[in-house]
Enzyme design. Structure first.
Site: not given
Length: 420
Positions: A47, A50-51, A127
């Site tokens: 993840h 991905e960022h 997040e």
């Protein structure tokens, strides 16, 4: 509609579906890598990558990445799941070459500069904090961890704050080098697309990548258990999960129809009995989550602490009753809902693109729509009752509770009630 696909010599797959009357295209790269491919120490890194893909490349700054797409009216985004990482955009068909240039750039040429890494580290920690502060988000994280304890499949896709704070550039680069390979990638497009043009674009950017041996993730084994977190909230949150069919299992459509019949809409059995007849909650639903080698059937509801015990018991009673009383009418309604959902989804280029890519990622072939509909039509009432008996008669479920939950029955008591 015209579907075409081909695979380059290095294993990179290209697939497209031409949709007449559209002037737009959804396109992207699906990579068969996600949270379950991480070690415990790497949890959250897929993840994080991905960022970081959007934070700058050898050719573009982070602002130039999004401006390139948005300046022509397009949309660009990405997601990470347990088994897939996807980078995609939607734009006018005349801008296909631009879209692919940007998508390939962020997948292949991310620079992962230290200052950008530190900025995004803070964003991901925010997040995680937001998820932790959202009860109907965090309860599903806890449920997954409880269902699959000490397994990659059970860990949060966001990762732990501890891991996020320590990841360095070398960690992200090593994960990319070990897991991003042309034979784990699918270039997919749907809409106003010329397949030969798409192939030429795919070859331009990806044909020189070297094929690698892919790392198989650890098997996922549903174990079950209980997690209770008492907190002074307005609502008590209840989530109960049972081992179910994997995506390739012969019962996958049986499980999906059963889930819709039980809690897939306002006419479903759980909604009618628990909300409409008894007024025990505002929100209740059931869902199926299916991976390549595991699956789970999950029920979620939120209610007051005074009604939590009754709600939990009535849910279990309805599950037990379904073995004998789920009806042909339940089957017919749920089947119609699923088929309508699939067919309505096909009106969207984004949904068609996702369907094609996932079909190749999971089965290695494009599953014809007619084959899917046929299998849905073949599900019988005896299939649903067999599935219910198999799922609930020897259940070792996972239970997560959050909020004012002191009055909630324990998992052993719920299982005893389910078996009675």
């Amino acid at each position: 509609m015209t579907i075409r696909s081909q695979t380059l010599s290095n294993g990179f797959t290209i697939v497209s579906e031409f949709m007449p009357n559209l002037k737009t295209v959804t396109m992207g790269i699906w990579i068969k890598v996600g949270g379950r491919h991480e070690t415990r120490e790497q949890n959250g890194i897929a993840h994080f990558l991905e960022h970081m893909a959007f934070k700058g490349t050898n050719n573009r700054t982070s602002l130039q990445i999004v401006e390139a797409i948005e300046n022509v009216g397009g949309y660009i985004n990405a997601y990470t799941s347990r088994e897939i990482t996807n980078f995609y955009c939607r734009l006018l068909s005349e801008d296909i070459s631009l879209g692919m240039d940007v998508i390939s750039d962020i997948v292949l040429n991310s620079t992962i500069e230290q200052n950008e890494l530190e900025i995004e580290r803070g964003v991901i920690l925010q997040e995680i904090g937001q998820c932790n502060d959202t009860p109907d988000d965090i309860i599903f994280e806890w449920l997954q961890e409880t269902a699959y304890p000490d397994q990659p499949y059970g860990r949060s896709i966001l990762g732990s704050a501890t891991n996020i704070k320590k990841f360095m550039k070398a960690d992200l680069v090593n994960f990319t080098q070990n897991n991003y390979s042309p034979n784990s990638m699918i270039l997919c497009a749907a809409g106003d697309i010329n397949h030969d043009h798409l192939v030429s674009i795919g070859e331009k950017y990806f044909s020189k990548l070297i094929k690698k041996d892919l790392i198989e993730p650890a098997p996922a084994i549903f174990v079950g258990g209980e997690r209770r977190v008492n907190k002074d909230l307005e609502q008590a949150h209840f989530a109960l999960s049972f081992a179910s069919a994997a995506i390739k299992d012969k019962d996958i459509f049986v499980s999906q129809i059963f889930s819709v019949a039980m809690g897939g809409g306002m006419s479903s059995r759980l909604f009618q009995e628990i909300r409409e007849k008894r007024g025990l909650c505002y929100s209740i639903f059931s869902t199926i989550d299916a991976g390549t080698d595991t699956g789970n059937f999950t029920i979620y509801a939120g209610t007051s602490q005074e009604k939590l015990a009754e709600l939990a018991n009535v849910i279990v009673d309805e599950l037990r009753r379904s073995i004998q009383t789920i009806s042909q009418n339940d089957l017919d309604k749920a089947r119609a809902q699923i088929k309508a959902g699939i067919l309505m989804g096909l009106e969207s280029s984004s949904n068609r693109c996702e369907r094609l890519a996932r079909s190749l990622a999971v089965w290695g072939r494009i599953i014809p729509l007619s084959e899917t509909i046929e299998k849905i039509n073949q599900v019988s009432l005896s299939d649903l009752r067999r599935f219910a008996e198999k799922t609930f008669s020897k259940a070792q479920p996972a239970l997560a509770l959050y909020g004012p939950i002191k009055k909630a029955p324990s998992l052993p008591k719920l299982v005893t009630r389910l078996m009675s």
